[in-house]
Motif scaffolding. Sequence first.
Motif, PDB file in Angstrom:
ATOM      1  N   GLN A  77       0.707  -1.205  -0.034  1.00  0.00           N
ATOM      2  CA  GLN A  77      -0.048   0.039   0.125  1.00  0.00           C
ATOM      3  C   GLN A  77       0.840   1.331   0.025  1.00  0.00           C
ATOM      4  O   GLN A  77       1.970   1.074   0.326  1.00  0.00           O
ATOM      5  CB  GLN A  77      -0.881   0.012   1.382  1.00  0.00           C
ATOM      6  N   THR A  78       0.172   2.280  -0.224  1.00  0.00           N
ATOM      7  CA  THR A  78       1.030   3.809  -0.244  1.00  0.00           C
ATOM      8  C   THR A  78       0.325   4.692   0.496  1.00  0.00           C
ATOM      9  O   THR A  78      -1.125   4.577   0.561  1.00  0.00           O
ATOM     10  CB  THR A  78       1.358   4.163  -1.737  1.00  0.00           C
ATOM     11  N   SER A  80      -1.005   8.491   0.353  1.00  0.00           N
ATOM     12  CA  SER A  80      -1.371   9.029  -0.930  1.00  0.00           C
ATOM     13  C   SER A  80      -0.784  10.481  -0.999  1.00  0.00           C
ATOM     14  O   SER A  80       0.120  10.837  -0.022  1.00  0.00           O
ATOM     15  CB  SER A  80      -2.940   9.641  -0.818  1.00  0.00           C
ATOM     16  N   GLY A 105     -10.375   2.991   3.735  1.00  0.00           N
ATOM     17  CA  GLY A 105      -8.852   2.863   3.457  1.00  0.00           C
ATOM     18  C   GLY A 105      -8.266   3.811   4.424  1.00  0.00           C
ATOM     19  O   GLY A 105      -7.533   4.778   4.055  1.00  0.00           O
ATOM     20  N   GLY A 107      -5.115   3.315   5.579  1.00  0.00           N
ATOM     21  CA  GLY A 107      -3.729   3.286   5.373  1.00  0.00           C
ATOM     22  C   GLY A 107      -3.022   3.801   6.837  1.00  0.00           C
ATOM     23  O   GLY A 107      -3.112   3.161   7.669  1.00  0.00           O
ATOM     24  N   CYS A 108      -2.081   4.627   6.432  1.00  0.00           N
ATOM     25  CA  CYS A 108      -1.337   4.875   7.671  1.00  0.00           C
ATOM     26  C   CYS A 108      -2.035   6.091   8.434  1.00  0.00           C
ATOM     27  O   CYS A 108      -1.383   6.342   9.620  1.00  0.00           O
ATOM     28  CB  CYS A 108      -0.076   5.468   7.078  1.00  0.00           C
ATOM     29  N   GLU A 126     -10.084   0.157   7.979  1.00  0.00           N
ATOM     30  CA  GLU A 126      -8.997  -0.449   6.945  1.00  0.00           C
ATOM     31  C   GLU A 126      -8.990  -2.005   7.105  1.00  0.00           C
ATOM     32  O   GLU A 126      -9.395  -2.357   8.026  1.00  0.00           O
ATOM     33  CB  GLU A 126      -7.761  -0.056   7.843  1.00  0.00           C
ATOM     34  N   ARG A 127      -8.782  -2.649   5.982  1.00  0.00           N
ATOM     35  CA  ARG A 127      -8.948  -4.106   5.748  1.00  0.00           C
ATOM     36  C   ARG A 127      -7.899  -4.814   6.455  1.00  0.00           C
ATOM     37  O   ARG A 127      -7.520  -6.006   6.855  1.00  0.00           O
ATOM     38  CB  ARG A 127      -9.315  -4.457   4.469  1.00  0.00           C
ATOM     39  N   ASP A 153     -14.254  -4.362   6.066  1.00  0.00           N
ATOM     40  CA  ASP A 153     -14.208  -4.317   4.904  1.00  0.00           C
ATOM     41  C   ASP A 153     -15.097  -3.052   4.589  1.00  0.00           C
ATOM     42  O   ASP A 153     -16.353  -2.817   4.667  1.00  0.00           O
ATOM     43  CB  ASP A 153     -14.823  -5.678   4.296  1.00  0.00           C
ATOM     44  N   GLY A 154     -14.187  -2.080   3.970  1.00  0.00           N
ATOM     45  CA  GLY A 154     -15.022  -0.717   3.365  1.00  0.00           C
ATOM     46  C   GLY A 154     -16.145  -0.780   2.568  1.00  0.00           C
ATOM     47  O   GLY A 154     -17.132  -0.074   2.456  1.00  0.00           O
ATOM     48  N   VAL A 226     -10.220  -3.770  -2.013  1.00  0.00           N
ATOM     49  CA  VAL A 226     -10.147  -4.995  -2.106  1.00  0.00           C
ATOM     50  C   VAL A 226     -11.151  -5.477  -1.080  1.00  0.00           C
ATOM     51  O   VAL A 226     -11.205  -5.117  -0.160  1.00  0.00           O
ATOM     52  CB  VAL A 226      -8.970  -5.643  -1.818  1.00  0.00           C
TER      53      VAL A 226
HETATM   54  N1  SAH Z   1      -5.068   7.613   2.754  1.00  0.00           N
HETATM   55  C1  SAH Z   1      -4.348   6.434   3.009  1.00  0.00           C
HETATM   56  C2  SAH Z   1      -4.285   5.714   1.687  1.00  0.00           C
HETATM   57  C3  SAH Z   1      -3.895   4.359   1.883  1.00  0.00           C
HETATM   58  S1  SAH Z   1      -3.925   3.400   0.321  1.00  0.00           S
HETATM   59  C4  SAH Z   1      -2.658   7.016   3.338  1.00  0.00           C
HETATM   60  O1  SAH Z   1      -2.517   8.206   2.946  1.00  0.00           O
HETATM   61  O2  SAH Z   1      -2.217   6.244   3.945  1.00  0.00           O
HETATM   62  C5  SAH Z   1      -5.335   2.849   0.461  1.00  0.00           C
HETATM   63  C6  SAH Z   1      -5.778   2.123   1.701  1.00  0.00           C
HETATM   64  O3  SAH Z   1      -7.162   1.209   1.527  1.00  0.00           O
HETATM   65  C7  SAH Z   1      -4.908   0.694   2.033  1.00  0.00           C
HETATM   66  O4  SAH Z   1      -4.331   0.754   3.186  1.00  0.00           O
HETATM   67  C8  SAH Z   1      -5.797  -0.571   1.806  1.00  0.00           C
HETATM   68  O5  SAH Z   1      -5.354  -1.469   2.487  1.00  0.00           O
HETATM   69  C9  SAH Z   1      -6.986   0.053   1.917  1.00  0.00           C
HETATM   70  N2  SAH Z   1      -7.975  -0.637   1.615  1.00  0.00           N
HETATM   71  C10 SAH Z   1      -8.504  -1.425   0.343  1.00  0.00           C
HETATM   72  N3  SAH Z   1      -9.415  -1.994   0.307  1.00  0.00           N
HETATM   73  C11 SAH Z   1     -10.169  -1.755   1.406  1.00  0.00           C
HETATM   74  C12 SAH Z   1     -11.271  -2.168   1.973  1.00  0.00           C
HETATM   75  N4  SAH Z   1     -12.150  -2.938   1.224  1.00  0.00           N
HETATM   76  N5  SAH Z   1     -11.819  -1.940   3.225  1.00  0.00           N
HETATM   77  C13 SAH Z   1     -10.817  -0.837   3.735  1.00  0.00           C
HETATM   78  N6  SAH Z   1     -10.004  -0.729   3.450  1.00  0.00           N
HETATM   79  C14 SAH Z   1      -9.534  -0.986   2.286  1.00  0.00           C
END
Ligand code: SAH
Length: 230
Positions: A77-78, A80, A105, A107-108, A126-127, A153-154, A226
């Motif tokens: 993952q990244t 943004s 999502g 993420g961090c 976050e998943r 799960d989002g 995902v």
């Molecule tokens: N704004 C965050 C973006 C992270 S990238 C940041 O700046 O860190 C997107 C994130 O969405 C990832 O951590 C990924 O694991 C999460 N993600 C993907 N599918 C998801 C889902 N179905 N439910 C929840 N999170 C999900």
Amino acid sequence: MVKAVKPIRSLSRRVSKGIGMTSTRTRKRLVERLAAEGIHNPQVLQAIDMVPRHLFVDEALASRAYEDVALPIGYGQTISQPFVVALMTQALLEDSTPERVLEIGTGCGYQTAILACLVDEVFSIERIQELFQQARNRLYDIGLRNVKLHHGDGFLGWAEHAPYDAILAAAAPQHIPQTLLDQLAVGGRMILPVGERNQQKLLKIIRTEEGYEQQELETVRFVPLVEGTT
Ligand code: SAH
């Protein structure tokens, strides 16, 4: 005319006066760059100026935290790109300031922190278990208490706290999930990337009394949304 800036929620003293200080100058340069690239909402710029992005990435990447680039955060993952975070946040605040926001999502947790400076309550899903836990610790450490995180799960949204004045997704589904449309309040808006990898559109969807209106904002590249959790 200079627009008055409404005060935004502040971070803990330790962050604003301590560790955050080391990066104040480079962060100001990032803010200037984003303003030059079209981010005009003063509150969004103020939030970017305040949140120490270097604390959201691995120490080895901290020196690059104020470049306007996406950086790896592990697990494929990244974090943004700051411009994209600012653009999405600006679009979210455009018509009025939402009170309760759902983020998909975490993420961090950087985008979560920016939102938490600007709105009353942020709910974020976050998943990936490890990212969820790291984000929770980080957001607690920097003193943001108006954030609720959920490992889940989002695609399912977070029905318990619905409806939301705004929803923001940081990962791209191929189609707009109906569950998220359902969890949006009437008058609320959703900002999300939609489409196949490499050809996604950033959409703004507004829920009206009659239904949903849709606008295309930008061509973007996000990781895919995902299904399921790990
Ligand atoms: N704004 C965050 C973006 C992270 S990238 C940041 O700046 O860190 C997107 C994130 O969405 C990832 O951590 C990924 O694991 C999460 N993600 C993907 N599918 C998801 C889902 N179905 N439910 C929840 N999170 C999900």
